[in-house]
Design an enzyme around this catalytic site. Structure first.
Site, mmCIF file in Angstrom:
data_model
loop_
_atom_site.group_PDB
_atom_site.id
_atom_site.type_symbol
_atom_site.label_atom_id
_atom_site.label_comp_id
_atom_site.label_asym_id
_atom_site.label_seq_id
_atom_site.Cartn_x
_atom_site.Cartn_y
_atom_site.Cartn_z
ATOM 1 N N SER A 98 0.810 -1.219 0.000
ATOM 2 C CA SER A 98 0.000 0.000 0.000
ATOM 3 C C SER A 98 0.840 1.264 0.000
ATOM 4 O O SER A 98 0.395 2.310 -0.491
ATOM 5 C CB SER A 98 -0.945 0.010 1.214
ATOM 6 O OG SER A 98 -0.207 -0.056 2.429
ATOM 7 N N SER A 148 15.262 -7.368 3.218
ATOM 8 C CA SER A 148 16.056 -7.297 4.439
ATOM 9 C C SER A 148 16.426 -5.836 4.681
ATOM 10 O O SER A 148 15.594 -4.938 4.537
ATOM 11 C CB SER A 148 17.290 -8.192 4.313
ATOM 12 O OG SER A 148 18.079 -8.138 5.476
ATOM 13 N N TYR A 178 14.927 -4.614 15.949
ATOM 14 C CA TYR A 178 14.686 -4.547 14.509
ATOM 15 C C TYR A 178 15.838 -5.205 13.755
ATOM 16 O O TYR A 178 15.615 -6.003 12.827
ATOM 17 C CB TYR A 178 14.536 -3.091 14.074
ATOM 18 C CG TYR A 178 14.310 -2.928 12.589
ATOM 19 C CD1 TYR A 178 13.074 -3.211 12.024
ATOM 20 C CD2 TYR A 178 15.333 -2.489 11.749
ATOM 21 C CE1 TYR A 178 12.852 -3.079 10.655
ATOM 22 C CE2 TYR A 178 15.134 -2.353 10.383
ATOM 23 C CZ TYR A 178 13.894 -2.647 9.844
ATOM 24 O OH TYR A 178 13.692 -2.515 8.495
ATOM 25 N N LYS A 205 15.999 -8.605 11.115
ATOM 26 C CA LYS A 205 16.579 -8.624 9.772
ATOM 27 C C LYS A 205 17.752 -9.608 9.684
ATOM 28 O O LYS A 205 17.951 -10.260 8.644
ATOM 29 C CB LYS A 205 17.016 -7.217 9.370
ATOM 30 C CG LYS A 205 15.842 -6.257 9.180
ATOM 31 C CD LYS A 205 14.833 -6.774 8.176
ATOM 32 C CE LYS A 205 13.710 -5.797 7.906
ATOM 33 N NZ LYS A 205 12.726 -6.325 6.921
#
Length: 274
Positions: free
Chosen positions: A17, A135, A149, A153
């Protein structure tokens, strides 16, 4: 493949989106793919020429199964899956509750795995497919005050490279795209740690300012989208593609610079005490 191809390949892009996902959907359409984009509320997503939007929540087994079944029923195949849906998170690692940390992994890691597991049987059956996992350069390096975070990854990196070895014999490739800072509103949309600790307050504020400053020079999402198209279409794809000049430099430095020098540079860049 061209836009005139009578049997265009089908690409499925999660989190389409806004940001990287939306740019990827647009560029894949331009490259001749039939593109299905997903968002948690497709009915409220701004239309994009040539892209059909469908509802998907990657943290839900049922939602993932329903979405992939609908795509297979209507289009007969999935040739490319772009696992882009994700959520940012920042703050000192100790400041994030286990619940918040689990939620981050649920979207960024398990969402990727759910989608991958859902499409792999179809790709194996057709003897071909590409899974492109988004990634980050933070999947390659330490990220003070973005540890959770970065951990998600790093997990995507290890999962993707390992899985690629498992599925290659079935005609399927799993490819990592590693952007640097990208103009996606990451600095304003990222969740910050839910259990702040005064001992980290000063450095947390510095980290926030550094992210804001980095975003002012961030790459346009189209830069990343074009790399995604390359990963989806290259005849002999690499396992990793960096996207943008910063990501390329960081990847090179990580490989070549001795770890002590790299560690010192990380602390300097993050304004941490020597």
């Amino acid at each position: 493949m061209t836009s005139q191809d009578p049997n265009p390949q089908v690409a499925l892009v999660t989190g389409a989106s806004t940001g990287i996902g939306r740019a990827a959907a647009r560029e894949l359409t331009a490259a001749g793919f039939t593109v299905i984009g997903t968002s948690r509320n497709a009915g409220r997503t701004e239309p994009l020429a040539g892209v059909e939007f469908l509802d998907l929540d990657v943290v839900s087994d049922e939602s993932v199964a329903t979405l992939v079944s609908e795509v297979i029923e209507r289009f007969g195949r999935v040739d490319v899956l772009v696992n882009n849906a994700g959520a940012g998170m920042a703050g000192a690692a100790e400041e994030s509750s286990i619940g918040q940390t689990k939620a981050s992994f649920e979207t960024n890691v398990f969402g990727t795995i759910r989608m991958t597991n859902a499409v792999l049987p179809h790709m194996r059956a057709q003897g071909a497919g590409r899974i492109v996992n988004i990634s980050s350069i933070l999947g390659l390096i330490p990220a003070p005050y973005m540890a959770v975070y970065a951990a998600t990854k790093h997990a995507v990196e290890g999962y993707s490279e390992s899985l690629d070895h498992e599925v290659r014999e079935h005609g399927v490739r799993v490819i990592l795209v590693e952007p640097g800072y990208t103009s996606t509103g990451f600095d304003t949309n990222a969740a910050w740690s839910d259990s702040p600790i005064p001992a980290y307050a000063r450095q947390r504020d510095i980290a926030r300012d550094l992210v804001t400053s980095a975003m002012e020079k961030a790459d346009d999402p189209t830069v990343v989208a074009k790399v995604i198209v390359a990963a989806a279409t290259d005849a002999n794809p690499r396992v990793r593609y960096t996207a943008g000049s910063l990501a390329g430099r960081v990847s090179t430095l990580r490989r070549l610079v001795p770890w002590r020098a790299f560690d010192k540079q990380i602390r300097k860049l993050n304004q941490l005490p020597a």
